[in-house]
Design an enzyme around this catalytic site. Structure first.
Site, mmCIF file in Angstrom:
data_model
loop_
_atom_site.group_PDB
_atom_site.id
_atom_site.type_symbol
_atom_site.label_atom_id
_atom_site.label_comp_id
_atom_site.label_asym_id
_atom_site.label_seq_id
_atom_site.Cartn_x
_atom_site.Cartn_y
_atom_site.Cartn_z
ATOM 1 C CG ASP A 47 -1.795 0.203 1.238
ATOM 2 O OD1 ASP A 47 -2.139 1.789 -0.067
ATOM 3 O OD2 ASP A 47 -3.102 0.422 2.219
ATOM 4 C CG ASP A 48 -0.394 4.555 0.265
ATOM 5 O OD1 ASP A 48 -1.380 4.228 -0.725
ATOM 6 O OD2 ASP A 48 -0.355 5.783 0.580
ATOM 7 C CB CYS B 233 -6.958 2.358 -1.190
ATOM 8 S SG CYS B 233 -5.394 2.982 -0.634
ATOM 9 C CE LYS C 286 -6.435 0.034 2.423
ATOM 10 N NZ LYS C 286 -5.182 1.248 2.077
ATOM 11 C CG HIS D 10 -9.775 1.173 1.668
ATOM 12 N ND1 HIS D 10 -8.456 1.557 1.751
ATOM 13 C CD2 HIS D 10 -10.710 1.055 1.956
ATOM 14 C CE1 HIS D 10 -8.928 2.773 2.546
ATOM 15 N NE2 HIS D 10 -10.182 3.092 2.590
ATOM 16 C CG HIS E 26 -1.984 4.106 3.860
ATOM 17 N ND1 HIS E 26 -1.672 4.839 5.539
ATOM 18 C CD2 HIS E 26 -2.235 3.875 2.709
ATOM 19 C CE1 HIS E 26 -2.873 5.536 4.552
ATOM 20 N NE2 HIS E 26 -3.275 5.437 3.510
ATOM 21 C CG ASN F 265 -2.018 4.282 -4.319
ATOM 22 O OD1 ASN F 265 -2.955 3.979 -3.422
ATOM 23 N ND2 ASN F 265 -0.891 4.315 -3.365
ATOM 24 C CE LYS G 195 -2.624 7.528 -1.091
ATOM 25 N NZ LYS G 195 -2.767 7.122 1.075
#
Length: 422
Positions: free
Chosen positions: A56-57, A94, A148, A150, A241, A300, A317
């Site tokens: 994530d990120d 996300c 995760k 989401h 993240h 992302n 992002k």
């Protein structure tokens, strides 16, 4: 576009290639367990085990093989021995990216194009979409998700266990504390977000999430028989993240980085790298590796204000510049025909749905209506004359007149929306 689904038999015919060279690593420090042996069995043709790892990120420059200041030896080795996807596109935030992976549809077609799904928002992945794990269940897979989600949880029908996963362990929202698992949606609007299936996992509070998720994946691998049923694991790290949190010992090696956020961020990436190393070790230990496909992807681009880096790409992002939508990605598998290479072919996150369904032995009827394409045969597992007519690219054995004639017969044109990720 007509593509040929890769059957389990053709996959198994490649096992004679043997193991790639690898330095065996020690097991994860959060788990000590005895070897589990399922007994010697004669090999039979079977679909591959699929391990999809998403971070994530994580920015484009936040991995060692892009000459980063962050050290990722395990990820670097897996990518070097596989296929690096250097023109791999995702979404800038996300929820849209994750929805495209799970449905194979552009986010504009599922109503999830606007932003993330917030904790208090009564919304989730549309129920009319048949998800990737549901298709894999139809093809005989045991499906598991760790990490995760989401993609909404306002009613039980939205939960991962109702959308195709046999088991789920993780957090349903974003920006969760890595130790306490508190998740907030405004001042004073906080709750505990760590779930085992459809119940709250209170007893796991205080354990660092990257270690906890790695331990759960290793437990799944240890208790499943790799010879009896193919396995699909979607490991969706909340790392890297915010909030920027990691065990102190991982920060020390980066003490030379002046930017404090970058220092903490780099430590979190190192924990992920160790986690991937330990999961790969477990794949070997429990007999999965030789018939497995490992896919690594970000959701992302990175956020420079939180320590991420997308250099040399413009943007971050949340933007539609390259820094927001061009992601890290690679495929590693002993089943690859051509290893140790870099692919500049355009691949989009929606492509994983039809690619993995085809890899599992599904036919094209199972992916009708999706926006992605099966890229396994053409880009990841290519022959000398493979080419993708809808992209209009020339490759070995295909001259321009042949390509144009093929496109005319098939009715294909360059799909520029894939470049813009619309």
């Amino acid at each position: 576009m007509a593509t040929t689904a890769l059957t389990g038999f053709s996959m198994m015919s490649l096992l004679s290639l043997g193991y790639l060279t690898w330095d065996l690593m020690s097991p994860n420090q959060v788990e000590n367990e005895p070897d589990q042996i399922f007994g010697n069995r004669s090999p039979v043709p079977r679909p591959p085990h699929i391990i999809f790892i998403m971070t994530d990120d994580q920015g484009f420059n936040d991995i060692g093989y892009h000459s980063s200041d962050i050290r990722t030896p395990a990820l670097d080795k897996l990518a070097a021995d596989g296929v690096k996807l250097e023109s791999y596109y995702i979404q800038p935030i996300c929820t849209p990216s994750r929805s495209q992976l799970i449905t194979g549809r552009y986010q504009i077609h599922t109503g999830l194009q606007h932003s993330i799904i917030r904790p208090r928002q009564p919304n989730c992945l549309p129920f009319d979409q048949v998800t990737l794990p549901q298709r894999l269940q139809e093809l005989g897979y045991s499906t598991h998700m760790v990490g995760k989600w989401h993609l909404g949880f306002y009613k039980k029908e939205c939960l991962p266990t109702r959308r195709g996963f046999d088991t789920y362990f993780g957090s349903l929202t974003g920006s969760v504390n890595y130790y306490t698992y508190n998740s907030c949606d405004g001042p004073g609007l906080c709750g505990f977000d760590l779930h085992e299936g459809e119940t709250v996992a209170w007893g796991q509070r205080g354990k660092y999430s990257t270690h906890l998720y790695t331990q759960r994946v290793r437990k799944i691998l240890a208790t499943h028989d790799p010879q009896s049923q193919p396995l699909f694991i979607f490991l969706s790290f909340q790392a890297v993240h915010t909030p920027l949190q990691s065990p102190r010992e991982y920060i020390y090696p980066y003490r030379g980085l002046e930017n404090v956020a970058r220092r903490k961020y780099a430590a979190m990436v190192s924990v992920v790298d160790e986690a991937v190393r330990n999961i790969t070790y477990a794949l070997r230990k429990y007999g999965y590796y030789q018939n497995s496909v490992i896919i690594f992807s970000t959701d992302n681009g990175g956020q420079p204000l939180s320590g991420g880096s997308n250099w040399p790409l413009r943007g971050r992002k949340g933007t539609y510049w390259e820094g927001g939508v061009r992601g890290l990605g690679f495929v590693h598998s002993p089943l690859l025909r051509r290893k140790r290479r870099v692919s500049k072919a355009l691949v989009h996150i929606t492509d994983w749905y039809p690619t993995l369904v085809g890899l599992a032995g599904g036919n094209e009827s199972l992916t009708e209506g999706v926006d992605g394409y099966n890229v396994w045969e053409m880009y990841i597992y290519p022959s000398a004359t493979a080419f993708f007519p809808f992209l209009g690219r020339r490759v070995a054995g295909v001259n321009p007149s042949q390509r144009q004639a093929s496109q005319a017969r098939a009715g294909y044109t360059l799909d520029r929306s894939r470049v813009r990720c619309a």
